[in-house]
Scaffold this active site. Structure first.
Site, PDB file in Angstrom:
ATOM      1  N   GLU A  87     -93.832  49.392 -84.719  1.00 33.95           N
ATOM      2  CA  GLU A  87     -95.295  49.828 -84.452  1.00 33.95           C
ATOM      3  C   GLU A  87     -96.106  49.873 -85.692  1.00 33.95           C
ATOM      4  O   GLU A  87     -97.186  50.037 -85.752  1.00 33.95           O
ATOM      5  CB  GLU A  87     -95.306  51.166 -83.712  1.00 33.95           C
ATOM      6  N   ASP A 105     -95.021  46.921 -70.755  1.00 36.40           N
ATOM      7  CA  ASP A 105     -94.223  47.019 -69.728  1.00 36.40           C
ATOM      8  C   ASP A 105     -95.017  47.643 -68.418  1.00 36.40           C
ATOM      9  O   ASP A 105     -96.164  48.308 -68.961  1.00 36.40           O
ATOM     10  CB  ASP A 105     -92.838  47.340 -69.596  1.00 36.40           C
TER      11      ASP A 105
HETATM   12  C1  4EZ Z   1     -92.340  55.210 -76.150  1.00 36.57           C
HETATM   13  N1  4EZ Z   1     -92.395  53.996 -76.150  1.00 36.57           N
HETATM   14  C2  4EZ Z   1     -90.977  53.282 -75.665  1.00 36.57           C
HETATM   15  C3  4EZ Z   1     -89.691  53.650 -76.441  1.00 36.57           C
HETATM   16  C4  4EZ Z   1     -88.499  52.980 -76.125  1.00 36.57           C
HETATM   17  C5  4EZ Z   1     -86.456  51.639 -76.627  1.00 36.57           C
HETATM   18  C6  4EZ Z   1     -85.335  51.330 -77.764  1.00 36.57           C
HETATM   19  C7  4EZ Z   1     -93.396  53.415 -75.327  1.00 36.57           C
HETATM   20  C8  4EZ Z   1     -92.992  52.907 -74.040  1.00 36.57           C
HETATM   21  C9  4EZ Z   1     -92.673  53.696 -73.012  1.00 36.57           C
HETATM   22  N2  4EZ Z   1     -92.038  54.791 -72.886  1.00 36.57           N
HETATM   23  C10 4EZ Z   1     -93.302  51.639 -73.816  1.00 36.57           C
HETATM   24  N3  4EZ Z   1     -92.976  51.604 -72.407  1.00 36.57           N
HETATM   25  C11 4EZ Z   1     -92.457  52.908 -71.856  1.00 36.57           C
HETATM   26  C12 4EZ Z   1     -92.016  53.366 -70.888  1.00 36.57           C
HETATM   27  N4  4EZ Z   1     -91.866  52.544 -69.599  1.00 36.57           N
HETATM   28  N5  4EZ Z   1     -91.787  54.524 -70.631  1.00 36.57           N
HETATM   29  C13 4EZ Z   1     -91.816  55.377 -71.829  1.00 36.57           C
HETATM   30  O1  4EZ Z   1     -93.197  55.843 -76.852  1.00 36.57           O
HETATM   31  C14 4EZ Z   1     -87.436  52.570 -77.194  1.00 36.57           C
END
Ligand code: 4EZ
Length: 233
Positions: free
Chosen positions: A13, A197
């Site tokens: 990010e 997503d």
């Molecule tokens: C959290 N970030 C996701 C981190 C995931 C995996 C190794 C954003 C995010 C998110 N958070 C994108 N999609 C999400 C979702 N469906 N639920 C929660 O800030 C790390």
């Protein structure tokens, strides 16, 4: 001199942002790395916090209290809830809430604890700047409510509850905690996210596929905002 904090949660990010500020100075503090640079007469501090509300609270607090930042911009990705938000679309948070903060057993509303508030509002001037930048770029940037919690949401039922309680448009894991810190310390903040997503059963696959490209979309927009802030200071 104006000092702007730019933070994300994950290396991906902030990577597209950090490369624009070379050469930068790396400082280790509070079990994390902070990258300092000057850019056209503005001081910049960049960091990724690690995922979740606790780490992002620590990083936001450190950037303000230790490094002396007087504005904070967050760049990253999010799960979309509002069906108008497609993969790669940008959402600017108007207000943020902790969707997993729950003392409803005592009659309090979801997201509320005594002394706090369900929502924290983002800085209106920075939102205004984002609209100007979007206009200049001929891009559409949607505004909306972001819900934050310590879980990667990949379930329609969880999503439905977040809509029911917070009317949220997108969800992620750091925005509201950063908002609480900045609000308490009177530092204007701005939370930008590009959709990776839609927080449904396919979310982890979609996230893996699109997080990098969406992180770049958000980072590039944040850089345009930094440029705008520098030009109009
Ligand atoms: C959290 N970030 C996701 C981190 C995931 C995996 C190794 C954003 C995010 C998110 N958070 C994108 N999609 C999400 C979702 N469906 N639920 C929660 O800030 C790390």
């Amino acid at each position: 001199m104006l000092k702007i904090a730019i933070m994300g949660a994950m290396p991906e990010e902030i990577a597209p942002i950090l490369e624009k500020f070379r050469p930068y100075k790396t400082t280790k503090y509070a079990d994390n790395e902070y990258y300092e640079a000057t850019y056209n007469g503005v001081e910049i501090v960049v960091a990724y916090s690690k995922i979740g509300k606790v780490f992002s609270t620590l990083t936001a607090t450190t950037m303000i209290q230790h490094f002396g930042c007087d504005k904070l911009l967050f760049s990253g990705v999010a799960g979309g809830i509002n069906p108008n938000l497609k993969i790669g679309d940008l959402i600017v948070a108007t207000k943020l809430s902790q969707h997993d903060l729950d003392i409803t057993a005592f009659g309090h509303p979801m997201g509320f604890v005594p002394g706090g508030s369900i929502f924290v509002e983002a800085n209106k001037e920075l939102i205004e700047i984002s609209k100007e930048v979007a206009k200049e770029l001929g891009k559409t940037v949607q505004e909306g409510i972001i819900a934050t919690g310590d879980q990667f949401v990949h379930d329609e039922k969880v999503k439905d509850n977040i809509v029911k309680y917070f009317n949220a448009d997108a969800l992620e894991m750091e925005g509201a905690s950063v908002a609480v810190v900045c609000n308490a310390l009177n530092v204007p903040f701005f939370i930008l996210r590009a959709i990776s997503d839609t927080a449904d059963t396919d979310a982890s696959f979609s996230f893996d596929k699109f997080m990098e490209s969406s992180a770049i979309i958000s980072a590039e927009f944040i850089m345009k905002m930094v440029q705008h802030i520098v030009d109009t200071k």
